[in-house]
Scaffold this motif. Structure first.
Motif, mmCIF file in Angstrom:
data_model
loop_
_atom_site.group_PDB
_atom_site.id
_atom_site.type_symbol
_atom_site.label_atom_id
_atom_site.label_comp_id
_atom_site.label_asym_id
_atom_site.label_seq_id
_atom_site.Cartn_x
_atom_site.Cartn_y
_atom_site.Cartn_z
ATOM 1 N N LEU A 68 6.944 26.903 14.033
ATOM 2 C CA LEU A 68 7.920 26.125 14.797
ATOM 3 C C LEU A 68 9.235 25.944 14.041
ATOM 4 O O LEU A 68 10.301 25.883 14.659
ATOM 5 N N SER A 69 9.166 25.841 12.711
ATOM 6 C CA SER A 69 10.401 25.694 11.935
ATOM 7 C C SER A 69 11.293 26.910 12.127
ATOM 8 O O SER A 69 12.526 26.791 12.256
ATOM 9 N N TYR A 70 10.675 28.091 12.149
ATOM 10 C CA TYR A 70 11.448 29.319 12.346
ATOM 11 C C TYR A 70 12.006 29.410 13.763
ATOM 12 O O TYR A 70 13.207 29.617 13.959
ATOM 13 N N LYS A 77 20.172 29.286 17.430
ATOM 14 C CA LYS A 77 21.011 30.368 16.906
ATOM 15 C C LYS A 77 21.176 30.310 15.389
ATOM 16 O O LYS A 77 22.210 30.685 14.834
ATOM 17 N N LEU A 78 20.159 29.816 14.713
ATOM 18 C CA LEU A 78 20.200 29.730 13.247
ATOM 19 C C LEU A 78 19.046 30.548 12.666
ATOM 20 O O LEU A 78 18.199 30.043 11.930
ATOM 21 N N LYS A 79 19.023 31.825 13.000
ATOM 22 C CA LYS A 79 17.908 32.691 12.612
ATOM 23 C C LYS A 79 17.744 32.784 11.102
ATOM 24 O O LYS A 79 16.635 32.694 10.575
ATOM 25 N N LYS A 80 18.858 32.959 10.379
ATOM 26 C CA LYS A 80 18.774 33.080 8.923
ATOM 27 C C LYS A 80 18.229 31.801 8.296
ATOM 28 O O LYS A 80 17.396 31.847 7.375
ATOM 29 N N ALA A 81 18.689 30.651 8.787
ATOM 30 C CA ALA A 81 18.180 29.373 8.288
ATOM 31 C C ALA A 81 16.697 29.236 8.604
ATOM 32 O O ALA A 81 15.922 28.672 7.818
ATOM 33 N N THR A 85 13.854 28.617 5.815
ATOM 34 C CA THR A 85 13.004 27.425 5.925
ATOM 35 C C THR A 85 11.530 27.809 6.017
ATOM 36 O O THR A 85 10.674 27.221 5.342
ATOM 37 N N ALA A 86 11.229 28.795 6.866
ATOM 38 C CA ALA A 86 9.841 29.236 7.020
ATOM 39 C C ALA A 86 9.297 29.816 5.719
ATOM 40 O O ALA A 86 8.125 29.598 5.377
#
Length: 230
Positions: A68-70, A77-81, A85-86
């Motif tokens: 879910l974090s990913y 729209k924060l795929k890199k983040a 995080t994941a």
């Protein structure tokens, strides 16, 4: 009562693991993961896994949080983040899983000496740590074995055999023959193979252990420590 709390949590996580990637445009991913988690949950409900359920819940919750974090960050729209995080959470959960083994790997002679000192066994010479292990789920144990110098061996032997609670030599089946000994909080005795100190003291150790057994071998100069929470 526990299951009335845990199952709604797991069902909620299952729903969001389906809904978030589904709303992000990855419908097949949402359906697959949601179905997979639902099957796991149903298996746990209809079968009796006992303590294995704890592994299942840990895996379920860990996977759901990472997943879910990913996908939540990707939804915004924060795929890199989301990837970062994941990844951090994955490393954290893996480290948590390995923590008992890490603790065993880093256990040293100084740690063993500290534990023995807290139990009134103060060694004067260097010794070798032969083995160390700890762990358990319903019952926790910490067990290690060391090889003593000649003088420290005699010192520990003296502590056991000259103690006021020293009982003497007991047969291996003393539990059946002398049931009155079962109620003693402290026992110092010997059998054919070992000199043994056995006692219980709540609040003694930080790891929650309160039942302690020290086994001094008669054939080798080794001392075995067993701490448990039972």
């Amino acid at each position: 009562m526990f299951y009335y709390v845990i199952y709604p949590i797991l069902l909620t996580l299952t729903f969001f693991c389906f809904w978030v990637p589904y709303k992000s445009g990855k419908k097949n991913t949402g359906k697959t993961v949601g179905f997979f988690l639902l099957i796991i949950l149903l298996i746990d409900i209809i079968t009796t896994l006992d303590f294995l359920s704890l592994f299942l819940y840990f895996f379920f919750i860990s996977f759901s949080i990472i997943f879910l974090s990913y996908w939540t960050l990707r939804y915004f729209k924060l795929k890199k983040a989301g990837i970062i995080t994941a990844s951090i959470l994955t490393i954290g959960f893996i480290t948590l899983c390995l923590s008992p083994w890490i603790s065993d790997w880093t256990f040293s002679e100084s740690d063993a000496n500290k534990i023995l000192s807290e139990h009134g066994i103060k060694l004067e010479n260097e010794f070798e740590l032969l083995s160390n292990e700890s762990g358990g789920f319903t019952d926790y144990y910490h067990i290690f074995e060391i090889e003593l110098s000649e003088s420290d061996y005699e010192k520990v032997k003296h502590l056991i055999t000259k103690d006021k609670n020293y009982i003497g030599k007991l047969e291996n089946n003393w539990w059946d023959k002398r049931p009155e000994l079962r109620n003693l909080d402290t026992m110092n005795y010997e059998n054919q193979y070992k000199y043994i100190r056995d006692y219980s003291e709540h609040g003694k150790m930080e790891d929650g252990t309160f039942h302690f057994v020290f086994e001094l071998s008669k054939t080798r100069k080794t001392l075995r420590y067993i701490g448990s929470n039972e």
